[in-house]
Design a protein around this motif. Structure first.
Motif, PDB file in Angstrom:
ATOM      1  N   ARG A  44       0.749  -1.307  -0.094  1.00  0.00           N
ATOM      2  CA  ARG A  44      -0.028   0.127   0.146  1.00  0.00           C
ATOM      3  C   ARG A  44       0.552   1.236   0.150  1.00  0.00           C
ATOM      4  N   SER A 162      -4.192   3.011  -7.141  1.00  0.00           N
ATOM      5  CA  SER A 162      -4.893   2.017  -6.951  1.00  0.00           C
ATOM      6  C   SER A 162      -4.793   0.875  -8.045  1.00  0.00           C
ATOM      7  N   ASP A 194      -9.921  12.789   1.152  1.00  0.00           N
ATOM      8  CA  ASP A 194     -10.107  11.642   1.473  1.00  0.00           C
ATOM      9  C   ASP A 194     -10.077  10.524   0.860  1.00  0.00           C
ATOM     10  N   ALA A 195     -10.487  10.719  -0.905  1.00  0.00           N
ATOM     11  CA  ALA A 195     -10.494   9.460  -1.420  1.00  0.00           C
ATOM     12  C   ALA A 195      -9.025   9.074  -1.724  1.00  0.00           C
ATOM     13  N   LYS A 197      -6.578   9.478   0.498  1.00  0.00           N
ATOM     14  CA  LYS A 197      -6.285   8.936   2.207  1.00  0.00           C
ATOM     15  C   LYS A 197      -6.634   7.509   1.938  1.00  0.00           C
ATOM     16  N   ARG A 198      -7.910   7.315   1.645  1.00  0.00           N
ATOM     17  CA  ARG A 198      -8.508   5.856   1.783  1.00  0.00           C
ATOM     18  C   ARG A 198      -7.545   4.900   0.867  1.00  0.00           C
ATOM     19  N   ARG A 199      -6.692   5.409   0.047  1.00  0.00           N
ATOM     20  CA  ARG A 199      -5.926   4.283  -0.779  1.00  0.00           C
ATOM     21  C   ARG A 199      -4.527   4.276  -0.052  1.00  0.00           C
ATOM     22  N   TYR A 202      -1.330   5.663   6.593  1.00  0.00           N
ATOM     23  CA  TYR A 202      -1.091   7.064   7.111  1.00  0.00           C
ATOM     24  C   TYR A 202      -0.444   7.162   8.335  1.00  0.00           C
TER      25      TYR A 202
END
Length: 310
Positions: A44, A162, A194-195, A197-199, A202
């Motif tokens: 990731r 992604s 946020d989109a 950050k979700r990937r 952190y």
């Protein structure tokens, strides 16, 4: 596990990750070692946020050096577009090719177009380079200071993060056979969407405490006098509690210690500190605010703290 043994191979545990980074002079705390280990194991991207100078960029550089991978850096800035980040066509070479084809009597437009939009006229930029195969293994892709770009570029990055691919209209979709190791950094001058950050995994990178900053200084400047190192760390730690526009980061601590070593200093004194404040502080208002009485007070606090730590 030795540094040679880990070179090229991903670490097998959190402790191995800490040792891998330490082998290159990067002293990470347990939380940072954990998130780096997880990012490597899970494949990731890792988003590191924190103040400038706390060592976010160094994580990517250190990983690349420790793993023997190529470091590919995309330095972000306002107005960054795809031609600078992904690819662009070599227009000058294309024009020459067209004129040569015309001079040779070639008139088939489809054939000429297929030629000038082929791989040999493609100029690869960092994101495309990161998706291509490398003999030493997937590279470390550093997307540095992402907060300097706009949201449109962030949206484009979603496909890269992604699916590990980019699409070039004339050539189609190019997908990485093996995804790169991706480190993104942000100084938080604005919020990352946020989109994106979700990937990512952190982690907030904070200023180190005195003990860890001392470890960092010893690792990077092992020949610095012990008393000087202790006083430098204690002085900087005290200075960060002052009312300043921009407190010094780890990079400034190391620069200041290096400067003092160059001046053959073995301990701090008010004159030496005053003369070298520009290595530590980067704003004139902060330098003016750190006057002689404040310097003397901070030196005294630093000496007390360094004696207490012995």
């Amino acid at each position: 596990m030795t540094a040679d043994a880990t070179r090229g191979a991903l670490p097998g545990s959190i402790d191995d990750t800490g040792r891998l980074l330490a082998g290159q002079g990067y002293v990470a705390d347990r939380a940072l070692s954990t998130v780096v280990f997880l990012a490597l194991r899970m494949g990731r991207p890792l988003l590191l946020e924190g103040e400038a100078g706390v060592g976010k960029t160094e994580v990517a550089k250190t990983l690349a050096a420790a793993l023997g991978r190529r470091l590919i850096r995309l330095q972000c800035y306002e107005g960054l577009d795809l031609s600078a980040a992904v690819y662009e066509w070599n227009h000058a070479a294309q024009m020459i090719a067209i004129r040569l084809a015309e001079a040779a009597g070639e008139s088939e437009k489809g054939a000429i177009a297929a030629d000038i939009f082929s791989d040999r006229y493609l100029l690869r930029r960092p994101l495309l380079e990161a998706l291509e195969p490398h003999a030493e293994g997937p590279p470390v892709l550093l997307v540095d200071e992402l907060d300097r770009t706009d949201e449109a570029f962030e949206a484009f990055l979603l496909e890269v993060l992604s699916d590990h691919q980019v699409t070039i209209p004339e050539l189609g979709t190019i997908k990485a056979a093996a995804p790169p190791i991706v480190i993104l950094t942000s100084n938080r001058t604005r919020e990352i969407h946020d989109a994106l950050k979700r990937r990512c995994l952190y982690h907030w990178v904070d200023y180190p405490d005195a003990a860890r900053e001392m470890e960092i200084l010893r690792a990077r400047l092992p020949d610095a006098p012990a008393r000087l190192s202790a006083e430098v760390v204690a002085f900087v730690q005290a200075l960060r509690k002052e009312d300043l526009f921009k407190v010094p980061g780890v990079a400034e601590t190391l620069d200041w210690a290096s400067a003092l070593v160059e001046l053959n200093a073995v301990s701090l004194d008010p004159g030496l500190v005053g003369d070298t404040l520009g290595v530590l502080l980067k704003y004139q208002d902060d330098i003016a605010r750190t006057d002689a009485p404040r310097i003397e007070r901070l030196i005294e606090e630093a000496r007390q703290a360094s004696r207490a730590a012995e």
